[in-house]
Write an enzyme that holds these catalytic residues in place. Structure first.
Site, PDB file in Angstrom:
ATOM      1  CG  ASP A 287      -2.094  -0.885   0.918  1.00  8.20           C
ATOM      2  OD1 ASP A 287      -2.384  -1.226  -0.198  1.00  8.20           O
ATOM      3  OD2 ASP A 287      -2.978  -1.061   1.806  1.00  8.20           O
ATOM      4  CE1 TYR A 291      -2.286  -0.035  -5.891  1.00  9.15           C
ATOM      5  CE2 TYR A 291      -2.244  -1.001  -3.697  1.00  9.15           C
ATOM      6  CZ  TYR A 291      -2.332  -0.967  -4.798  1.00  9.15           C
ATOM      7  OH  TYR A 291      -2.877  -2.350  -5.396  1.00  9.15           O
ATOM      8  CE1 TYR A 371      -8.432  -4.937   4.993  1.00 11.86           C
ATOM      9  CE2 TYR A 371      -8.581  -3.895   7.090  1.00 11.86           C
ATOM     10  CZ  TYR A 371      -8.649  -5.113   6.240  1.00 11.86           C
ATOM     11  OH  TYR A 371      -8.758  -6.414   6.817  1.00 11.86           O
ATOM     12  CD  GLU A 372     -11.445   3.744   6.179  1.00  7.28           C
ATOM     13  OE1 GLU A 372     -11.892   4.647   5.326  1.00  7.28           O
ATOM     14  OE2 GLU A 372     -11.954   2.688   6.347  1.00  7.28           O
ATOM     15  CG  HIS A 421      -6.182 -10.225   5.059  1.00 10.16           C
ATOM     16  ND1 HIS A 421      -7.456 -10.503   5.292  1.00 10.16           N
ATOM     17  CD2 HIS A 421      -5.937  -8.828   5.755  1.00 10.16           C
ATOM     18  CE1 HIS A 421      -8.281  -9.540   5.817  1.00 10.16           C
ATOM     19  NE2 HIS A 421      -7.237  -8.548   6.219  1.00 10.16           N
ATOM     20  CG  HIS A 582      -8.202  -9.674   9.469  1.00 10.22           C
ATOM     21  ND1 HIS A 582      -8.515  -8.421   9.021  1.00 10.22           N
ATOM     22  CD2 HIS A 582      -9.253 -10.085  10.430  1.00 10.22           C
ATOM     23  CE1 HIS A 582     -10.073  -8.309   9.331  1.00 10.22           C
ATOM     24  NE2 HIS A 582     -10.300  -9.204  10.129  1.00 10.22           N
TER      25      HIS A 582
END
Length: 625
Positions: A287, A291, A371-372, A421, A582
């Site tokens: 991330d 990104y 997601y945050e 994940h 998770h």
């Protein structure tokens, strides 16, 4: 220009850098400005400036997509000159926010994709939601592409778009040409019907308000980007890739500010998924590296993200044409009560002494698709530094046959699965413990063997192991031994004659579940160890290298540390990898309660005694005065 060499670019500087590159390179074809940021000055240049020399050159670093080629530029903002321009062959620049939006349009306009939707009874394209993911090693590396997944919204009023995945359907998009190059259809599945609403109650009515007030105002002081709070001094930074950064942290124990860290950041956030569903088996993301978090930072004015006496800082980002965009209230600064700092009740005299702990919170929140990620740095009055990631948002879902989630996913609603994940963060910790020349030590606690010196079999000892080189410093956590890692300054001794130090204390953590020879792990070798250490180098910034997007792997920490450089009496950078594991629960649907992970940096003999003895008692019922 900015008054301090470490301040992020302002809007005029950003525009000047973009204009210089356009002019000097005569950019006329398809071009995207992927990132425009301050090029951090070298630490030696900063030291010379602090000693009375000239300020370091103020430079902007740019990553530009020039007709599909990834190019790097450096612009001298003082002179307006283009210092360098280089095509970087064989790499792919990160995917930008503009490309997310444009690829959704391209996918929904593609006849093959429309035909696949029609097979599933989907004809209202306005309700179709498309997310384009990085592809890792699941496509040929020559073309810069993304894989697009789709969902069907219930309406256009802000429902939970991830509640209705369009199963079995995948579009591969050429991001440079914005064209769909392939449709993969793994079989028609019914579109789930549940809406997954989490916004509209009903709400319980038995919770009374909690109000937080500081009638005399906040104890923090902000001068531009320089923040002072009690004994702490820190500068607040921001860039398009990492977002929030902290610089020049020092603690004043009464003898003047003592340096603790030059720069702290979260340098990577990588998420491997375990689901073997053929439509989503490719899912893995960097991330930060693929990104960049900066453009996705929330404006905290829009919600109740911080409570109390708040100070905010804005963040400057840009679109792919290099136009500045301001995120208002992107960084929240506030104090919060955090329980007891220290206490003792003397039962003989009846005296009770207690001090309330408070901490300074420096935070931002990024929304990356579903997601945050809350990024929270804490400074405490006893000299501690901590980082906490707060994870929330909406599970990323896949469409499945009803009742068939697969062995590495959880069925969270009829026809809706959420894959297992992990989220791995890598903190880059450039510590300067009372100066730049430090040493690294691993500290374990071990039980002593039974014998005459330990007749009751209860004693244990502390083993200190110097980690003198890069290969020696590639380590795993060991919570059963209370393992932590100490950065000490051998040239600065405390009153007991021991080198002053700070130690890295792991919090909750986990190992990488993907095989070390998996596509993901080959690109994310840094995740195979919890600790790495390197000597400071200005351009060694990211653990998977500058360009992990579709990269075969091996760059970054694995490449740098192969030289096995010395870590003795040098300027050490720690890289700490920590993860949140998770396995989705039904309780995580339709929106996740916050889960956390993080670490601490604590002083160990850095002070000669408790540095928080000067915290005054709390007036009122705690200490009637």
């Amino acid at each position: 220009m900015s008054s301090h060499p470490l301040d992020p670019l302002d809007a005029p500087e950003l525009e000047r850098a973009v204009a210089c590159v356009r002019r000097e390179r005569e950019l006329a074809g398809p071009v995207r400005f992927v990132s425009v940021e301050l090029r951090d000055p070298d630490k030696a240049e900063l030291a010379a400036w602090r000693a009375g020399g000239s300020p370091p050159p103020r430079e902007a670093a740019l990553v530009v997509l020039d007709d599909g080629r990834t190019c790097e530029a450096v612009v001298d903002l003082g002179t307006g000159a283009l210092v360098s321009w280089e095509h970087v062959p064989g790499v792919h620049a990160p995917i930008t926010g503009d490309e997310f939006a444009e690829s959704e349009v391209a996918v929904k306009a593609d006849p093959g994709f429309r035909a696949a939707l029609a097979l599933r009874g989907v004809r209202d394209l306005d309700l179709v939601m498309v997310d384009t993911w990085s592809v890792g090693l699941f496509e040929e590396p020559g073309r810069r592409v993304g894989r697009a997944l789709a969902w069907l919204r219930s309406d256009l009023t802000g429902d939970n778009g991830y509640a209705r995945p369009i199963g079995g359907l995948l579009a591969i998009v050429d991001l440079d040409r914005m064209q769909v190059v392939r449709i993969d259809d793994h079989g028609v599945l019914p579109v789930p019907t549940e809406h997954g609403d989490y916004r509209n109650g009903p709400w319980r009515d038995d919770l009374k308000p909690i109000e937080i007030a500081q009638p005399q105002g906040s104890s923090l002081h902000l001068d531009g980007r320089a923040l002072s709070w009690g004994p702490w001094r820190v500068r607040i930074g921001f860039n398009p890739r990492e977002s929030l950064t902290l610089h020049e942290l020092s603690f004043d124990d009464g003898t003047g500010p003592r340096p603790v860290a030059h720069r702290l950041s979260i340098a990577e956030l990588a998420i491997p998924y375990a689901d073997t569903n053929p439509t989503v088996v490719f899912k893995n993301a960097f991330d930060i590296g693929e990104y960049g978090l900066g453009p996705y930072i929330n404006s905290l004015a829009l919600g109740c993200d911080c409570l109390g006496e708040i100070r905010y800082l804005d963040a400057l980002v840009h679109d792919t044409q290099g136009r500045p965009q301001t995120i208002a209230n992107a960084i929240c600064l506030h104090e919060e009560d955090s329980g007891i700092l220290w206490k003792h009740f003397d039962w003989r005299s009846g005296a009770t002494d207690v001090r309330r702990a408070r901490r300074l919170v420096i935070s931002s929140i990024a929304t990356v698709g579903n997601y945050e990620y809350g990024l929270y740095w804490y400074l405490t009055l006893d000299g501690g530094i901590a980082f906490e990631a707060k994870l929330t948002g909406v599970l990323h879902t896949a469409g499945v046959a009803e009742g068939e989630a697969g062995e590495s996913a959880t069925l969270v609603a009829p026809g809706v699965s959420a894959g297992y994940h992990q989220h791995f963060f890598c903190a880059r910790l450039d510590l300067d413990v009372d100066g730049e020349r430090n040493a690294l030590i691993e500290v374990d606690s071990l039980p002593d063997p039974a014998g005459p010196a330990n007749p009751h079999r209860q004693s244990f000892h502390v083993r200190e192991t110097p980690l003198a080189s890069e290969l020696a410093a590639q380590r795993l956590i060991d919570p059963l031994a209370g393992r932590r890692w100490r950065v000490a300054n051998p040239a600065r001794l405390n009153r007991m004659g021991v080198p002053v130090a700070y130690e890295l204390v792991p919090g909750e953590n986990v190992g990488l579940m993907a095989d070390e020879d998996s596509e993901f792990a080959r690109r994310a070798r840094f995740m195979t160890r919890h600790l790495w250490a390197t000597p400071y180098r200005r351009d060694e910034r990211y653990p998977a290298g500058e360009y992990p997007n579709q990269h075969a792997g091996g760059d970054g920490l694995p490449r740098w540390t192969a030289a096995d450089r010395s870590l003795e009496d040098t300027d050490i950078v720690l890289w700490y990898v920590f993860g949140s594991h998770h396995v989705p629960r039904l309780e995580d649907w339709p929106v996740m309660p916050v889960v956390t992970c993080g670490f601490q940096l604590r002083p160990v003999g850095f002070f000669d005694r408790n540095p928080a003895l000067d915290v005054p008692p709390q007036p009122g019922h705690c200490h009637p005065l």
